[in-house]
Design a protein around this motif. Sequence first.
Motif, PDB file in Angstrom:
ATOM      1  N   LYS A 155      14.741 -39.660  54.340  1.00 42.22           N
ATOM      2  CA  LYS A 155      15.000 -38.435  53.602  1.00 42.22           C
ATOM      3  C   LYS A 155      15.197 -38.779  52.133  1.00 42.22           C
ATOM      4  CE  LYS A 155      17.995 -34.330  53.574  1.00 42.22           C
ATOM      5  NZ  LYS A 155      19.194 -33.681  54.171  1.00 42.22           N
ATOM      6  N   TRP A 156      14.694 -37.913  51.239  1.00 41.43           N
ATOM      7  CA  TRP A 156      15.014 -38.074  49.816  1.00 41.43           C
ATOM      8  C   TRP A 156      15.758 -36.827  49.344  1.00 41.43           C
ATOM      9  CZ3 TRP A 156      12.464 -34.088  47.464  1.00 41.43           C
ATOM     10  CH2 TRP A 156      11.238 -33.679  47.987  1.00 41.43           C
ATOM     11  N   PHE A 157      16.651 -37.028  48.380  1.00 41.21           N
ATOM     12  CA  PHE A 157      17.602 -35.980  47.976  1.00 41.21           C
ATOM     13  C   PHE A 157      17.346 -35.448  46.570  1.00 41.21           C
ATOM     14  CE2 PHE A 157      19.630 -38.804  51.007  1.00 41.21           C
ATOM     15  CZ  PHE A 157      20.118 -37.921  51.958  1.00 41.21           C
ATOM     16  N   VAL A 158      16.487 -36.111  45.775  1.00 41.87           N
ATOM     17  CA  VAL A 158      16.177 -35.644  44.418  1.00 41.87           C
ATOM     18  C   VAL A 158      14.670 -35.660  44.252  1.00 41.87           C
ATOM     19  CG1 VAL A 158      18.359 -36.439  43.415  1.00 41.87           C
ATOM     20  CG2 VAL A 158      16.380 -37.982  43.453  1.00 41.87           C
ATOM     21  N   ASP A 159      14.202 -34.895  43.265  1.00 38.89           N
ATOM     22  CA  ASP A 159      12.768 -34.781  43.023  1.00 38.89           C
ATOM     23  C   ASP A 159      12.517 -34.890  41.515  1.00 38.89           C
ATOM     24  OD1 ASP A 159      10.123 -34.501  43.556  1.00 38.89           O
ATOM     25  OD2 ASP A 159      10.268 -32.536  44.524  1.00 38.89           O
ATOM     26  N   PHE A 160      11.276 -34.660  41.122  1.00 41.14           N
ATOM     27  CA  PHE A 160      10.913 -34.731  39.719  1.00 41.14           C
ATOM     28  C   PHE A 160      11.805 -33.821  38.870  1.00 41.14           C
ATOM     29  CE2 PHE A 160       7.117 -36.026  41.959  1.00 41.14           C
ATOM     30  CZ  PHE A 160       6.606 -37.042  41.174  1.00 41.14           C
ATOM     31  N   ASN A 161      12.170 -34.337  37.675  1.00 33.96           N
ATOM     32  CA  ASN A 161      12.913 -33.585  36.647  1.00 33.96           C
ATOM     33  C   ASN A 161      14.350 -33.277  37.031  1.00 33.96           C
ATOM     34  OD1 ASN A 161      10.428 -33.595  35.358  1.00 33.96           O
ATOM     35  ND2 ASN A 161       9.989 -31.455  35.799  1.00 33.96           N
ATOM     36  N   ASP A 162      14.823 -33.792  38.175  1.00 39.48           N
ATOM     37  CA  ASP A 162      16.216 -33.549  38.553  1.00 39.48           C
ATOM     38  C   ASP A 162      17.144 -34.425  37.719  1.00 39.48           C
ATOM     39  OD1 ASP A 162      15.479 -31.708  40.399  1.00 39.48           O
ATOM     40  OD2 ASP A 162      15.749 -33.003  42.147  1.00 39.48           O
ATOM     41  N   HIS A 163      18.275 -33.850  37.330  1.00 32.72           N
ATOM     42  CA  HIS A 163      19.308 -34.609  36.623  1.00 32.72           C
ATOM     43  C   HIS A 163      20.206 -35.285  37.665  1.00 32.72           C
ATOM     44  CE1 HIS A 163      18.652 -33.095  32.469  1.00 32.72           C
ATOM     45  NE2 HIS A 163      18.104 -32.076  33.130  1.00 32.72           N
ATOM     46  N   VAL A 164      20.462 -36.548  37.466  1.00 27.18           N
ATOM     47  CA  VAL A 164      21.283 -37.319  38.396  1.00 27.18           C
ATOM     48  C   VAL A 164      22.394 -38.011  37.622  1.00 27.18           C
ATOM     49  CG1 VAL A 164      19.397 -37.689  40.040  1.00 27.18           C
ATOM     50  CG2 VAL A 164      19.770 -39.338  38.211  1.00 27.18           C
TER      51      VAL A 164
END
Length: 392
Positions: free
Chosen positions: A78-87
């Motif tokens: 599973k992945w929890f972030v995608d393109f352009n997401d702020h982390v």
Amino acid sequence: MKPGRLLFNRYSLLAALLLTAALALLYWAHTRAPDAETRYRTMAVTRGELTQLASANGTLNPVVLVNVGTQVSGTVKKWFVDFNDHVVQGQKLLELDPAIYQAQVEQSLANQANANSQLKLAAANEARARALFQLEYISRQELDVAVQAHDAAKAQLALVRAQLTRDRTNLGYSVIRSPVTGVVVSREVDVGQTVAASLQTPTLFRIAQDLARMQIDSSYAEADIGSIKLGQRADFRVDAFPSRSFRGIVKQVRLNPTTQQNVVTYDVVIAVDNPELILMPGMTAYVNILVAQRRGALLVPNAALRLRLAETRPARSASPSPPNGDSARREGNRGTVYVLDQGTPKPVRITVGITDNRMSEVLSGGLKENDAVIVEDRQPPAKPTTTGPRLF
């Protein structure tokens, strides 16, 4: 009259007519020849501001671009972030299938329990051996064997605990977390994809730490690199905003050269502020670095420096010393321009300074303000006359 004499008189008359026509044509061509003002186009020498730029193309990049990889192999669960997401730092980005690593932890826990039981037995045997040795029921050698078995059990327990720590660490590595706070620029994997970290660490995400501060990596030829210094102003444009100009500062001139097809270039890093976040990574930047600027300089058109007239030759006499001293003499290049002297082009030697590819600075020579220099010869060059083959 005899026929031969009549024929001779006719040929003589025809030759006289042709000679008269040729003389008339030459006279007409001479009277129709353009004067100097019509033949030559001139421009006046002026004074003004001159700016010399060093131009090149570059690519916009984040100052810090982190490639997030994985230390263990596995299948993406599973992945929890995608393109352009702020982390933020420590945030969970991706999870690998932990089944194998969980099984290894359980195996290590079982080994630890077994090592604990072996240690307890070895400790009891050592205590029993010491008591029997005090009663002189066993020999010293038997006591030493019991002590060695106890020490070996302790070492085995430490080994199993280290293995358990490693397995728990690998289990923790199956969850990928962000090492920095920033913006996800790219995601390289998807659910179900298998990543192998045996030979080379695979890249899962690319995170730009701060897109408000970016840099341009540009390549400048070795001919321009000598005039580029740290702190110089750089103006650039991008295709996304063709009517807008952006500004940066030369941050670094890297010493590592790049050679392609015998052309040597150097990487010049330009720091750029991006408070509006409109400049994106990967954009092509057309950079102009301000390397020199003059105010109140005597300016001559570059077209006058490129002009060469066949009927004149540059004078060989030395020109006066540059007015700016030795530094100007070292910086300047010699050049020749032509001025009209009583309708005749006259060569004038000058020392040229900086240029903007349209106008050049005059450091010294026989030119002064408002002098008219020739920039174009409107009369085409005369074609060479062809002669027949030489018989002798």
